[in-house]
Design a protein around this motif. Structure first.
Motif, PDB file in Angstrom:
ATOM      1  N   VAL A 400      15.449  54.045 -23.499  1.00  0.00           N
ATOM      2  CA  VAL A 400      14.853  53.632 -22.861  1.00  0.00           C
ATOM      3  C   VAL A 400      14.659  52.103 -22.957  1.00  0.00           C
ATOM      4  O   VAL A 400      15.094  51.308 -22.066  1.00  0.00           O
ATOM      5  N   MET A 401      13.869  51.744 -23.684  1.00  0.00           N
ATOM      6  CA  MET A 401      13.047  51.031 -23.691  1.00  0.00           C
ATOM      7  C   MET A 401      13.639  49.519 -24.423  1.00  0.00           C
ATOM      8  O   MET A 401      13.383  48.274 -23.782  1.00  0.00           O
ATOM      9  N   ILE A 402      14.273  49.972 -24.890  1.00  0.00           N
ATOM     10  CA  ILE A 402      15.245  48.733 -25.845  1.00  0.00           C
ATOM     11  C   ILE A 402      16.001  47.587 -24.991  1.00  0.00           C
ATOM     12  O   ILE A 402      16.545  46.947 -24.605  1.00  0.00           O
ATOM     13  N   PRO A 403      16.845  48.594 -24.516  1.00  0.00           N
ATOM     14  CA  PRO A 403      17.656  48.056 -23.153  1.00  0.00           C
ATOM     15  C   PRO A 403      17.006  47.205 -21.835  1.00  0.00           C
ATOM     16  O   PRO A 403      17.812  46.656 -21.074  1.00  0.00           O
ATOM     17  N   ALA A 404      15.953  48.235 -21.630  1.00  0.00           N
ATOM     18  CA  ALA A 404      15.042  47.730 -20.643  1.00  0.00           C
ATOM     19  C   ALA A 404      13.852  46.183 -20.801  1.00  0.00           C
ATOM     20  O   ALA A 404      14.438  45.792 -20.011  1.00  0.00           O
TER      21      ALA A 404
END
Length: 432
Positions: A400-404
């Protein structure tokens, strides 16, 4: 904790944290391989999986392991893999036929493994070596599982700060900022002087987490930050939107096109004096020569809210775990215990410039000016955090967080849709 004004242990330039061979070979496989089951019960062999792969780390761990081999008469077979591959393959590795001893990170990432029975309770090691008395309560808690028992022996940390070259600051008459206003003012001056204010490279994805972490800690405090990463707070609320808003305000001062630049390339910009500052972990010292490191200085990420302050330090702690079912449990326990001792930590941290020991009795008498400042920052910290990918579930951090965060850097005006997307995925993963 014992604290003295300046200096590393007798063998080098290291310090302590307040509040680790036989042959160190870099494996070519895509992840830790582990060893064959035919070696179970060999009293003369213990195996270790390690993510400490750069040259200084490999040399440092080899020296520390060689000391234990000489004392114990047991040989260590070391399986080293680059940190990113190691991290991505660890769960499958631990569910297969892992090594007896495994290098890893403290905090949520370790607790996640303990909760699933993939690593062993290390209480006996802590009790035999008296580690409860030589590591701080906060370090012990970070090395403990959900059951309150220790599952890791810590050996070093590589804290985060805003790094700069002292000679560049002296040449231009810059002063270290302590507030948001001073920080932005300094960035504007650097830009006017032809410098890139903030070196930035996030091609690997995870380096962008450091910016989010520091802004969230400065705007919302450590309790909210850790609760957010634990799934307790919504990601589409005003607190998180404020973090992305502050980040958007700072983006013009960052090196352009960061998604196409690796963190090592960004660090090189600082080495060359092309960039004035860089928010990074102490691991950036690996791109500086010994002479250049003498010119390196730092300051804590500035205060953004006077009521929150700037006394929380991102202090990732590294250490060693016992796999769930070691082939040579006695030797493995003894090795893990050795790696937490003052003697082993002083040997390791004297060689690896990014590593500061966690042992409270580490000698500070020859600490470098840079390390002394970092130790003072840690000693005065209200709280220590690890890093986003160590303070939350690995699936949330990577999926979730890396792409976000990469999406935000491409489209920084899209904060409402971005935070709503993170919240939907967070609810699916955390169930709340």
């Amino acid at each position: 904790m014992r604290h003295r004004p300046a200096g590393p242990p007798p063998l080098g330039r290291r310090a302590l944290l307040r509040g680790l061979a036989g042959a160190a070979t870099l494996a070519a496989a895509p992840g830790p391989a582990g060893c064959g089951t035919d070696r179970r019960g060999d009293p003369g062999l213990v195996t270790m999986g390690s993510n400490r792969a750069n040259p200084a780390q490999r040399e440092a761990i080899a020296e520390s392991l060689a000391l234990w081999e000489a004392d114990s008469g047991v040989r260590v077979e070391l399986n080293t893999i680059d940190s990113t591959s190691f991290q991505e393959s660890l769960n499958n590795y631990l569910q297969g036929t892992p090594d007896d001893v495994v290098a890893w990170f403290a905090g949520y990432r370790m607790r996640y493994l303990a909760e699933r029975g993939l690593i062993s309770d290390a209480t006996a090691v802590w009790e035999e070596r008296g580690f409860h008395d030589v590591f701080t309560d906060q370090v012990r808690d970070l090395c403990s599982g959900p059951d309150g028992r220790p599952y890791m022996v810590p050996d070093s940390t590589s804290p985060w700060a805003v790094f700069y070259r002292r000679s560049v600051f002296e040449e231009h008459g810059y002063e270290e900022p302590s507030t948001k206003e001073e920080f932005i003012g300094l960035c504007e001056r650097m830009r006017d002087d032809g410098l890139v204010p903030l070196a930035y490279g996030v091609r690997e994805g995870w380096p962008a987490m450091g910016t989010f972490d520091h802004l969230n800690l400065r705007l919302n405090g450590p309790e909210f930050h850790l609760g957010l990463l634990n799934g307790d707070h919504p990601w589409d609320g005003p607190e998180v939107k404020a973090v992305f808003g502050a980040w958007k305000e700072l983006l013009p001062f960052h090196q352009g096109s960061p998604l196409g630049r690796g963190i090592n390339e960004a660090q090189t910009s600082l080495v060359r004096g092309e960039a004035g500052m860089m928010l990074c972990g102490l691991f950036l010292t690996h791109v500086f020569s010994e002479e250049e490191r003498a010119d390196l200085d730092c300051f804590a990420f500035p205060e953004f809210d006077p009521e929150i302050g700037a006394d929380v330090v991102e202090t990732p702690i590294d250490g060693f775990m016992l796999s769930g079912d070691p082939r040579n449990p006695g030797a493995a326990m003894d090795l893990v215990g050795h790696l937490g001792t003052l003697r082993a930590q002083e040997i390791y941290t004297a060689i690896d410039p990014q590593a500061l020991p966690t042992h409270q009795e580490a000698d500070l008498s020859e600490l470098s000016a840079l390390d002394a400042k970092i130790m003072d920052m840690i000693a005065g910290a209200r709280a220590l955090t690890q890093y986003m990918d160590r303070d939350t579930r690995p699936d949330f951090a990577s999926v979730v967080m890396i792409p976000a965060l990469q999406r935000f850097l491409r489209r920084p005006d899209d904060i409402d849709d971005l935070t709503a997307s993170i919240q939907r995925q967070k609810a699916s993963i955390f169930g709340r």
